[in-house]
Design an enzyme around this catalytic site. Structure first.
Site, PDB file in Angstrom:
ATOM      1  N   HIS A   1       2.840   3.058  -8.679  1.00  0.00           N
ATOM      2  CA  HIS A   1       2.749   1.611  -8.870  1.00  0.00           C
ATOM      3  C   HIS A   1       4.034   1.082  -9.515  1.00  0.00           C
ATOM      4  O   HIS A   1       4.526   0.023  -9.157  1.00  0.00           O
ATOM      5  CB  HIS A   1       1.538   1.261  -9.733  1.00  0.00           C
ATOM      6  CG  HIS A   1       0.231   1.642  -9.105  1.00  0.00           C
ATOM      7  ND1 HIS A   1      -0.088   1.334  -7.804  1.00  0.00           N
ATOM      8  CD2 HIS A   1      -0.852   2.321  -9.590  1.00  0.00           C
ATOM      9  CE1 HIS A   1      -1.301   1.780  -7.518  1.00  0.00           C
ATOM     10  NE2 HIS A   1      -1.787   2.391  -8.582  1.00  0.00           N
TER      11      HIS A   1
ATOM     12  N   ASP B   1       0.825  -1.220   0.000  1.00  0.00           N
ATOM     13  CA  ASP B   1       0.000   0.000   0.000  1.00  0.00           C
ATOM     14  C   ASP B   1       0.858   1.270   0.000  1.00  0.00           C
ATOM     15  O   ASP B   1       1.986   1.271   0.488  1.00  0.00           O
ATOM     16  CB  ASP B   1      -0.907  -0.027   1.237  1.00  0.00           C
ATOM     17  CG  ASP B   1      -2.047   0.979   1.130  1.00  0.00           C
ATOM     18  OD1 ASP B   1      -2.329   1.468   0.015  1.00  0.00           O
ATOM     19  OD2 ASP B   1      -2.652   1.274   2.174  1.00  0.00           O
TER      20      ASP B   1
ATOM     21  N   LEU C   1      11.581 -20.259  -3.291  1.00  0.00           N
ATOM     22  CA  LEU C   1      10.598 -19.301  -2.759  1.00  0.00           C
ATOM     23  C   LEU C   1       9.308 -19.439  -3.547  1.00  0.00           C
ATOM     24  O   LEU C   1       9.324 -19.422  -4.776  1.00  0.00           O
ATOM     25  CB  LEU C   1      11.119 -17.861  -2.923  1.00  0.00           C
ATOM     26  CG  LEU C   1      10.095 -16.751  -2.636  1.00  0.00           C
ATOM     27  CD1 LEU C   1       9.801 -16.644  -1.133  1.00  0.00           C
ATOM     28  CD2 LEU C   1      10.572 -15.394  -3.148  1.00  0.00           C
TER      29      LEU C   1
HETATM   30  C1  FPP Z   1      -2.099   0.064  -3.213  1.00  0.00           C
HETATM   31  O1  FPP Z   1      -1.593   1.382  -3.234  1.00  0.00           O
HETATM   32  C2  FPP Z   1      -1.490  -0.687  -4.285  1.00  0.00           C
HETATM   33  C3  FPP Z   1      -2.154  -1.264  -5.313  1.00  0.00           C
HETATM   34  C4  FPP Z   1      -3.621  -1.183  -5.469  1.00  0.00           C
HETATM   35  C5  FPP Z   1      -1.426  -1.986  -6.373  1.00  0.00           C
HETATM   36  C6  FPP Z   1      -0.157  -2.675  -5.969  1.00  0.00           C
HETATM   37  C7  FPP Z   1       0.572  -3.019  -7.201  1.00  0.00           C
HETATM   38  C8  FPP Z   1       1.915  -2.971  -7.381  1.00  0.00           C
HETATM   39  C9  FPP Z   1       2.900  -2.711  -6.344  1.00  0.00           C
HETATM   40  C10 FPP Z   1       2.518  -3.195  -8.727  1.00  0.00           C
HETATM   41  C11 FPP Z   1       1.918  -4.191  -9.606  1.00  0.00           C
HETATM   42  C12 FPP Z   1       2.060  -5.575  -9.146  1.00  0.00           C
HETATM   43  C13 FPP Z   1       2.758  -6.534  -9.763  1.00  0.00           C
HETATM   44  C14 FPP Z   1       2.688  -7.923  -9.232  1.00  0.00           C
HETATM   45  C15 FPP Z   1       3.601  -6.279 -10.923  1.00  0.00           C
HETATM   46  P1  FPP Z   1      -2.614   2.584  -3.418  1.00  0.00           P
HETATM   47  O2  FPP Z   1      -2.666   2.903  -4.878  1.00  0.00           O
HETATM   48  O3  FPP Z   1      -3.924   2.240  -2.797  1.00  0.00           O
HETATM   49  O4  FPP Z   1      -1.905   3.730  -2.627  1.00  0.00           O
HETATM   50  P2  FPP Z   1      -2.613   4.909  -1.806  1.00  0.00           P
HETATM   51  O5  FPP Z   1      -3.367   4.267  -0.695  1.00  0.00           O
HETATM   52  O6  FPP Z   1      -1.458   5.734  -1.333  1.00  0.00           O
HETATM   53  O7  FPP Z   1      -3.494   5.631  -2.780  1.00  0.00           O
END
Ligand code: FPP
Length: 247
Positions: free
Chosen positions: A37, A20, A131
């Site tokens: 992201h 997150d 892993l």
């Molecule tokens: C939450 O942060 C994160 C996500 C919804 C996506 C997580 C994805 C990745 C790290 C990259 C893609 C994954 C792979 C496997 C390649 P948020 O956007 O909710 O952050 P915020 O709460 O600060 O808005």
């Protein structure tokens, strides 16, 4: 914090992470959310490598939830493209490093390109043992339970399972994580104190570790800090410290 602080004999078998804070990371820099992201993928790379080196056998990461479809279409598409790109770019190294890629969630509803890259990665790495990297994609803990109960009901209806035989192990066996031990440790970057519909059944006794560090800033040293803290916890699973249940 360096890894010397860790007791290598008492590492968690299964670490789960809610990745997150990507959006906030981008916002702080005046960038579109997808840059957050993208930076988050770098953190994932580093943490996968660290888990291999430290000897953690299972890592489950929450990459896309059943609720994330509510985000703007451009962000959803960007995330799916990142997933495809990650798998295409990393598959060689993941395979060589002994990583077994798996995925959990309603995978059938992912876009075709994501499904096919995932299927390739899963097949290519199926025999790896170092892993298990479990990607939670279109994943929701409640959706998983709904799917499990439907599977269970079908077995009962078909006469292959008797209701009196159903216990906790039976239910675990119908989850997407069937065969994997429950997470020992959940790491949540970006400070929120909630489970966000992640591994609801499996996390009954999981130790939680929350940090304000945003996922794109999360590095090996933060993982080590979480592991160190975990090693200082006393896990009782509802029992008592000095009583092993024998009579
Ligand atoms: C939450 O942060 C994160 C996500 C919804 C996506 C997580 C994805 C990745 C790290 C990259 C893609 C994954 C792979 C496997 C390649 P948020 O956007 O909710 O952050 P915020 O709460 O600060 O808005």
């Amino acid at each position: 914090m360096s890894e010397e602080v860790l007791d290598k004999g008492r590492l968690p078998r299964h670490v789960a992470i809610i990745m997150d804070g990507n959006g906030r990371w981008a916002q702080k820099r005046g960038l579109p959310r997808i840059f957050g992201h993208r930076a988050g993928v770098e953190s994932l790379r580093e943490i996968v490598k660290a888990c291999i080196e430290l000897g953690i056998p299972i890592l489950t990461v929450y990459a896309f939830s059943t609720e994330n479809w509510k985000r703007p279409q451009s962000e959803v598409e960007g995330l799916m493209e990142l997933l495809v790109e990650y798998l295409q770019k990393e598959i060689g190294e993941l395979k060589a490093e002994g990583v077994q890629v798996r995925a959990i969630g309603r995978l059938q509803d992912l876009p075709a390109a994501a499904r096919s890259e995932l299927a390739k990665a899963v097949t290519l790495t199926a025999s790896n043992q170092r892993l298990i990297l479990n990607l939670a994609l279109n994943y929701g803990g409640r959706a998983e339970l709904v799917d499990a109960f439907k599977g269970l009901a079908l077995e009962v209806q078909a006469g292959r399972l008797d209701i009196t035989q159903i216990d906790e192990n039976t239910i675990s066996g119908f989850l997407y994580t069937s065969g994997l031990p429950d997470p020992d440790l959940l790491i949540r970057p970006a400070g929120e104190m909630r489970l966000s519909n992640f591994l609801l059944w499996q996390m009954a006794y999981t130790e939680l570790w929350v940090t304000d560090v945003l996922w794109p800033d999360f590095r090996r040293e933060h993982l080590i800090a979480a592991l160190k803290d975990y090693q200082g916890r006393e896990r009782r699973f509802g029992g008592l410290k000095s009583f092993d249940g024998g009579d």
